[in-house]
Design an enzyme around this catalytic site. Structure first.
Site, PDB file in Angstrom:
ATOM      1  N   GLY A  10       0.804  -1.232   0.000  1.00 15.31           N
ATOM      2  CA  GLY A  10       0.000   0.000   0.000  1.00 15.31           C
ATOM      3  C   GLY A  10       0.824   1.263   0.000  1.00 15.31           C
ATOM      4  O   GLY A  10       0.707   2.116   0.887  1.00 15.31           O
ATOM      5  N   GLY A  13      -0.066   4.966   1.145  1.00 18.23           N
ATOM      6  CA  GLY A  13      -0.476   5.281   2.517  1.00 18.23           C
ATOM      7  C   GLY A  13       0.474   6.266   3.190  1.00 18.23           C
ATOM      8  O   GLY A  13       1.640   6.401   2.801  1.00 18.23           O
ATOM      9  N   ARG A  35      -3.312  -0.813  -5.501  1.00 24.04           N
ATOM     10  CA  ARG A  35      -4.564  -1.452  -5.927  1.00 24.04           C
ATOM     11  C   ARG A  35      -4.879  -1.132  -7.377  1.00 24.04           C
ATOM     12  O   ARG A  35      -5.619  -1.842  -8.019  1.00 24.04           O
ATOM     13  CB  ARG A  35      -5.712  -1.030  -5.017  1.00 24.04           C
ATOM     14  CG  ARG A  35      -5.858  -1.984  -3.835  1.00 24.04           C
ATOM     15  CD  ARG A  35      -7.045  -1.655  -2.995  1.00 24.04           C
ATOM     16  NE  ARG A  35      -6.879  -0.338  -2.377  1.00 24.04           N
ATOM     17  CZ  ARG A  35      -7.536   0.057  -1.320  1.00 24.04           C
ATOM     18  NH1 ARG A  35      -8.422  -0.737  -0.767  1.00 24.04           N
ATOM     19  NH2 ARG A  35      -7.352   1.245  -0.809  1.00 24.04           N
ATOM     20  N   ASP A  64      -4.152  -6.788  -4.285  1.00 28.67           N
ATOM     21  CA  ASP A  64      -5.226  -6.342  -3.396  1.00 28.67           C
ATOM     22  C   ASP A  64      -5.287  -7.296  -2.201  1.00 28.67           C
ATOM     23  O   ASP A  64      -5.197  -8.514  -2.378  1.00 28.67           O
ATOM     24  CB  ASP A  64      -6.551  -6.365  -4.168  1.00 28.67           C
ATOM     25  CG  ASP A  64      -7.649  -5.612  -3.429  1.00 28.67           C
ATOM     26  OD1 ASP A  64      -7.868  -5.920  -2.235  1.00 28.67           O
ATOM     27  OD2 ASP A  64      -8.275  -4.734  -4.032  1.00 28.67           O
ATOM     28  N   ALA A  85      -0.321  -1.584   4.912  1.00 27.88           N
ATOM     29  CA  ALA A  85      -1.625  -1.454   4.238  1.00 27.88           C
ATOM     30  C   ALA A  85      -2.705  -2.166   5.026  1.00 27.88           C
ATOM     31  O   ALA A  85      -2.456  -3.162   5.695  1.00 27.88           O
ATOM     32  CB  ALA A  85      -1.554  -2.042   2.828  1.00 27.88           C
ATOM     33  N   LYS A 162      -8.192  -4.345  14.568  1.00 24.27           N
ATOM     34  CA  LYS A 162      -6.738  -4.235  14.737  1.00 24.27           C
ATOM     35  C   LYS A 162      -6.222  -5.321  15.687  1.00 24.27           C
ATOM     36  O   LYS A 162      -5.164  -5.915  15.468  1.00 24.27           O
ATOM     37  CB  LYS A 162      -6.365  -2.847  15.286  1.00 24.27           C
ATOM     38  CG  LYS A 162      -6.487  -1.736  14.255  1.00 24.27           C
ATOM     39  CD  LYS A 162      -5.513  -1.952  13.118  1.00 24.27           C
ATOM     40  CE  LYS A 162      -5.483  -0.860  12.083  1.00 24.27           C
ATOM     41  NZ  LYS A 162      -4.691  -1.246  10.908  1.00 24.27           N
ATOM     42  N   PRO A 186       1.519   2.043  16.531  1.00 19.53           N
ATOM     43  CA  PRO A 186       1.602   3.490  16.766  1.00 19.53           C
ATOM     44  C   PRO A 186       0.363   4.053  17.462  1.00 19.53           C
ATOM     45  O   PRO A 186      -0.762   3.594  17.227  1.00 19.53           O
ATOM     46  CB  PRO A 186       1.703   4.089  15.350  1.00 19.53           C
ATOM     47  CG  PRO A 186       1.749   2.926  14.403  1.00 19.53           C
ATOM     48  CD  PRO A 186       1.220   1.740  15.130  1.00 19.53           C
ATOM     49  N   VAL A 189      -0.869   9.095  14.636  1.00 13.92           N
ATOM     50  CA  VAL A 189       0.308   9.431  13.826  1.00 13.92           C
ATOM     51  C   VAL A 189       0.149  10.811  13.181  1.00 13.92           C
ATOM     52  O   VAL A 189      -0.799  11.064  12.444  1.00 13.92           O
ATOM     53  CB  VAL A 189       0.549   8.359  12.733  1.00 13.92           C
ATOM     54  CG1 VAL A 189       1.821   8.688  11.945  1.00 13.92           C
ATOM     55  CG2 VAL A 189       0.664   6.970  13.360  1.00 13.92           C
TER      56      VAL A 189
END
Length: 342
Positions: A10, A13, A35, A64, A85, A162, A186, A189
């Site tokens: 990704g 990002g 993607r 993906d 990602a 998560k 993190p 951010v």
């Protein structure tokens, strides 16, 4: 200088783009997943704004997280994988599985294909959300030993996704001989935004400066600079001591949203009259969230203890982040410079 190949998922990002910048600066070859080819120009803009002038060691490949296609080719020849990602969360989900399933499946897809390709180590970008959620009456700083309590009624589906995706990663790695894992978790951010296509964690700063927030909820948080989050990923990638370890990416400071507004007021006096000076009572936030999916996440955080410790990353990986204040100012300054703040 090294010419080892690192796969970064990704690449457009916020965290991923800063990781790619530091990898290229350190002489790694980088292959990043996208993607759609439409993202290539954006990524090159991000990297150019971050100081990269030579793209010789950078390549792009379509893949993906919701499909097995191409992952074998993505991983071919890679020594390391950094996986920031995550499938884009929809906040207007009908049931929490819409958020959880893609997150778990995506992590396992990356780990399986990394293992099959003989990758040495995967660094997974997890989140503070996998550490703090659902705890009651907390009085000591959160550390890497903590896990969010999935049985709690208070845990938001985003934090659940998560937690469950990181748990799935650790379960997967238990049975592996060759593949190693490290995770970086993190707090909020901040730091330099590199293009007008930016991450949702920075929208708070934009909305504060634009005067869209008249009063703030009573939410405490840690804030960390994206450049330091990126450097922690690189340290976790190569250090023998980071094998199969989690690292909380935090400065160890805790700020309220009003503290953030006050930092912006001191640093950017031109915007002072737009910045809030009041907090919203907790009960008002919780009541408003009853009928509003977007507010539910904020409501689950009001009045909650949020102290964190970065002792592990400091001691094991010699990681010393910039202050939260510097990170917040860098976010605001970059948004002003790029004309994002109207």
């Amino acid at each position: 200088m090294t010419n080892k190949l690192v796969v970064v998922t990704g690449g457009s990002g916020f965290i991923a783009s800063h990781i790619i910048i530091q990898l290229l600066q350190q002489g790694y070859s980088v292959r990043t997943t996208i993607r759609s080819p439409k993202k290539i120009d954006l990524i090159k803009t991000l990297l150019t704004n971050g100081g990269i002038t030579d793209f010789t060691n950078l390549s792009f490949m379509e893949a993906d997280l919701t499909s097995d296609d191409n992952w074998k080719a993505v991983m071919a020849g890679a020594t390391y994988v950094i996986h920031p990602a995550s499938p884009t969360p929809t906040l207007n989900f009908k049931n929490e599985d819409e958020m959880i399933r893609p997150a778990v499946d995506g992590v396992l897809r990356v780990l399986r294909s990394a293992k099959n390709a003989g990758v040495k180590r995967v660094v997974l970008t997890s989140a503070y959300g996998a550490i703090f959620a659902g705890h009651k009456n907390r009085t000591t700083p959160y550390t890497e030993k903590d896990w969010s309590d999935l049985s709690s009624k208070k845990i938001h589906p985003y934090q659940k996704s998560k937690t469950m995706s990181e748990r799935a990663a650790w379960d997967f790695i238990k049975n592996q001989d060759s593949l190693e894992l490290a995770t970086v978790n993190p707090v909020a951010v901040m730091g330099p935004v590199l293009a007008s296509d930016y991450s949702h964690s920075n929208i708070q700063i934009q909305e504060l400066l634009e005067g869209k927030i008249k009063a703030v909820p009573n939410v405490d948080s840690g804030y960390v600079d994206v450049r330091d989050v990126a450097s922690l990923h690189l340290k976790a990638m190569v250090s023998p001591k980071a094998k199969n370890q989690r690292f909380l990416a935090t400065t160890g400071e805790t700020l309220s949203m009003l503290d953030v507004a006050n930092i912006l007021r001191e640093e950017f006096p031109k915007y002072a009259n737009k910045l809030p000076k009041k907090t919203i009572p907790n009960i008002a936030v919780k009541t408003a969230a009853m009928g509003n999916q977007q507010l539910k996440m904020i409501a689950s955080l009001v009045g909650e203890y949020a102290e964190t410790s970065n002792k592990k990353a400091d001691t094991i990986l010699d990681w010393h982040p910039r202050s939260s204040r510097v990170a917040i100012i860098a976010t605001a300054q970059s948004m002003i410079d790029l004309g994002i703040v109207k």
